[in-house]
Design an enzyme around this catalytic site. Structure first.
Site, PDB file in Angstrom:
ATOM      1  N   CYS A 189     -14.131   5.638 -27.839  1.00 12.10           N
ATOM      2  CA  CYS A 189     -15.121   6.294 -27.811  1.00 12.10           C
ATOM      3  C   CYS A 189     -16.101   6.282 -26.388  1.00 12.10           C
ATOM      4  O   CYS A 189     -16.685   5.452 -26.274  1.00 12.10           O
ATOM      5  CB  CYS A 189     -16.104   5.581 -29.086  1.00 12.10           C
ATOM      6  SG  CYS A 189     -15.366   5.745 -30.588  1.00 12.10           S
ATOM      7  N   PRO A 243       4.394  -5.287  -0.850  1.00 11.33           N
ATOM      8  CA  PRO A 243       4.397  -4.069  -1.625  1.00 11.33           C
ATOM      9  C   PRO A 243       4.174  -4.260  -3.205  1.00 11.33           C
ATOM     10  O   PRO A 243       4.786  -5.349  -3.732  1.00 11.33           O
ATOM     11  CB  PRO A 243       5.694  -3.496  -1.479  1.00 11.33           C
ATOM     12  CG  PRO A 243       6.785  -4.578  -0.911  1.00 11.33           C
ATOM     13  CD  PRO A 243       5.990  -5.650  -0.559  1.00 11.33           C
ATOM     14  N   GLY A 244       3.273  -3.561  -3.937  1.00 15.24           N
ATOM     15  CA  GLY A 244       3.254  -3.687  -5.355  1.00 15.24           C
ATOM     16  C   GLY A 244       3.550  -2.303  -5.928  1.00 15.24           C
ATOM     17  O   GLY A 244       4.743  -2.086  -6.555  1.00 15.24           O
ATOM     18  N   GLY A 289       0.760  -1.268   0.034  1.00 19.50           N
ATOM     19  CA  GLY A 289       0.009  -0.003  -0.048  1.00 19.50           C
ATOM     20  C   GLY A 289       0.758   1.234  -0.043  1.00 19.50           C
ATOM     21  O   GLY A 289       0.349   2.496  -0.149  1.00 19.50           O
ATOM     22  N   ARG A 333      -6.027   4.208 -15.190  1.00 22.98           N
ATOM     23  CA  ARG A 333      -6.096   4.798 -13.909  1.00 22.98           C
ATOM     24  C   ARG A 333      -6.602   6.217 -14.035  1.00 22.98           C
ATOM     25  O   ARG A 333      -7.531   6.541 -13.002  1.00 22.98           O
ATOM     26  CB  ARG A 333      -4.817   5.114 -13.398  1.00 22.98           C
ATOM     27  CG  ARG A 333      -4.147   3.434 -13.138  1.00 22.98           C
ATOM     28  CD  ARG A 333      -2.649   3.530 -12.229  1.00 22.98           C
ATOM     29  NE  ARG A 333      -3.073   4.153 -10.938  1.00 22.98           N
ATOM     30  CZ  ARG A 333      -2.640   5.270 -10.585  1.00 22.98           C
ATOM     31  NH1 ARG A 333      -2.307   6.236 -11.485  1.00 22.98           N
ATOM     32  NH2 ARG A 333      -2.940   5.747  -9.446  1.00 22.98           N
TER      33      ARG A 333
HETATM   34  C1  LIG Z   1      -3.240  -4.669  -4.019  1.00 20.30           C
HETATM   35  C2  LIG Z   1      -2.518  -5.597  -2.690  1.00 20.30           C
HETATM   36  C3  LIG Z   1      -1.092  -5.204  -2.235  1.00 20.30           C
HETATM   37  C4  LIG Z   1      -0.428  -4.345  -2.841  1.00 20.30           C
HETATM   38  O1  LIG Z   1      -0.846  -2.822  -2.814  1.00 20.30           O
HETATM   39  P1  LIG Z   1       0.101  -1.733  -3.417  1.00 20.30           P
HETATM   40  O2  LIG Z   1      -0.744  -0.577  -3.051  1.00 20.30           O
HETATM   41  O3  LIG Z   1       0.327  -1.990  -4.903  1.00 20.30           O
HETATM   42  O4  LIG Z   1       1.249  -1.920  -2.603  1.00 20.30           O
HETATM   43  C5  LIG Z   1      -1.021  -6.152  -1.194  1.00 20.30           C
HETATM   44  N1  LIG Z   1      -1.568  -6.941  -0.554  1.00 20.30           N
HETATM   45  C6  LIG Z   1      -2.896  -7.119  -1.116  1.00 20.30           C
HETATM   46  C7  LIG Z   1      -3.733  -8.268  -0.377  1.00 20.30           C
HETATM   47  C8  LIG Z   1      -3.454  -6.533  -2.044  1.00 20.30           C
HETATM   48  O5  LIG Z   1      -4.619  -6.707  -2.541  1.00 20.30           O
END
Ligand SMILES: *Cc1c(COP(=O)(O)O)cnc(C)c1O
Length: 431
Positions: A358, A290-291, A252, A328
């Site tokens: 469109c 983390p993503g 997050g 996004r």
């Molecule tokens: C999407 C998600 C993440 C990663 O969130 P980011 O905001 O991209 O860091 C981590 N854990 C879970 C369970 C998620 O659904």
């Protein structure tokens, strides 16, 4: 590299001298050259930027027992997964399809954790047969079904309960997940009972606890609050005789899209670990997911200006990337900086940068000051996360190609989809 404008994000994506003036580069590769070679829209990622974002977490956890599981839904391209697998990461997955990708990229199934509110029996079987590290369970119904599936296979499923700590991550409502009204997780109040139920089921082995409170979080306080709530629960659950082997604090952490100032990963974790130590949990097995913060600022999307269209109220800069490539803005009204890869002199005009799809929702940026002509290439910045992985074929637009830059080498990691690719699985009916 010399920078002509302050770009958000990565030092690996910057303007640098070129024979025709300052051109935008990803590491040592000129983006104008890449656009010419591969066409547009084109995603370009920096391997060094990904590894540098990962290194901030690794520094933060130095001397701790910690696993970093990249939340691959942010960007699930195989070569991106390969970079993180080779750097020792595990993966946070949310579908059986993502598990198949991890394996195809050479990831270690034992380092995979499976999140998500709607895992099917087939996905549970696939994950158990593959031997994943942990299921992050999000409901009581899921516990019962998972136990049943595991018993049927003659195994025990390792489980963690995703607890909803009921803290406000102060982010966009669509990407806030830790509040009571969200569909995610098990309520804090019911958590102990649900742990006792899990411990009583024959097909399950309780191994951990997890939470994930939202995305694009730019403050430290929600993390500290969530940690307190989770540690309270660990104490409660362990007092009831159930051992929690690992504590997973989710993902997050936000990135800088437009002057956002999220804490650095190492600084955030210095604060969180101080709290963890103070409460006596500093030597536990830790996990994070983390993503966005690992890939978001490691990528750009290149797009060519098709037409400029002056109007009475608005001027439009119509580009060849659209909401199907960069969802996004349409989805969350999100902001991405948009800059020319080869800045030109001329009159600055305020444009809405829009795609050809469109839909009035098909815009990439509003009220942007640009000097552009048709044929120019623009870079949509901070496009490494939740862009390509969310891309669609709407309007029968083939998905973009992707390039991964490593130093001065550019690897094509995904070919551009043709129209034929988009309908390859379709069939006409007989007459
Ligand atoms: C999407 C998600 C993440 C990663 O969130 P980011 O905001 O991209 O860091 C981590 N854990 C879970 C369970 C998620 O659904």
């Amino acid at each position: 590299m010399t920078t002509t404008a302050t770009l958000p994000g990565s030092p690996f994506i910057a303007y640098a001298a070129h024979s025709q003036g300052q051109h935008l580069h990803v590491e040592g590769v000129c983006l104008a050259d890449l656009a010419r070679e591969h066409g547009t829209p084109l995603f370009v990622y920096s391997k060094a930027a990904m590894l540098s974002a990962l290194a901030a977490y690794q520094r933060g956890f130095a001397g701790r027992k910690a696993h970093i599981c990249y939340a691959m839904k942010a960007n699930s391209s195989l070569a991106v997964l390969q970079v993180f697998a080779q750097a020792g990461c595990g993966f946070d997955i949310v579908s059986g399809g993502e598990l198949t990708r991890v394996l195809a990229a050479g990831g270690d199934p034992a380092k995979v954790i499976f999140s998500g509110v709607g895992k099917t029996r087939a996905e549970m079987q696939q994950a158990l047969n593959t031997g994943i590290g942990c299921f992050n369970v999000e409901s009581e119904a899921e516990l019962d079904v998972l136990s049943d599936v595991a018993t049927g296979l003659g195994v025990q499923a390792p489980v963690s309960l995703r607890v909803n700590p009921n803290v406000d991550a102060k982010t966009h409502p669509y990407i806030s997940t830790g509040l009571k009204g969200n569909k995610f997780g098990i309520s804090h109040e019911r958590a102990l009972q649900v742990y006792q139920h899990a411990a009583s089921l024959p097909g399950l082995k309780v191994v951990g606890i997890d939470c994930h409170i939202g995305s694009q979080i730019t403050e430290t306080a929600p993390y500290l609050d969530a940690m307190d709530r989770i540690l309270d629960l660990v104490a409660e659950v362990e007092a009831a005789g159930i051992t929690i082997h690992h504590i997973d604090f989710g993902g997050g952490l936000g990135i800088n899209y437009n002057g956002d100032k999220p804490p650095e990963a190492d600084a955030l974790w210095a604060q969180l670990l101080t709290k963890l130590d103070a409460r006596g949990y500093g030597q536990r097995q830790l996990m994070i997911e983390p993503g966005r913060s690992l890939v978001g600022n490691a990528g750009v999307c290149l797009t060519e200006v098709v037409f400029t269209k002056p109007g009475e109220q608005k001027n439009f800069c119509i580009v060849d990337a659209a909401m199907n490539d960069l969802p996004r803005p349409a989805m969350y009204e999100a902001f991405h900086q948009i800059v020319p890869v080869a800045p030109r002199a001329g009159e600055v005009v305020t444009y809405d940068v829009v795609g050809p799809v469109c839909e009035s929702g098909d815009w990439l940026g509003r009220d942007r000051q640009l000097v552009v002509q048709s044929g120019d290439v623009l870079a949509v910045l901070s496009a490494g996360a939740y862009c390509m992985s969310m891309a669609s074929n709407y309007n029968t637009r083939g998905r973009a190609a992707e390039v991964l830059v490593d130093g001065d080498k550019a690897h094509l990691i995904r070919q551009r989809e043709s129209a034929f690719d988009t309908f390859a699985l379709e069939q006409l009916i007989g007459v």
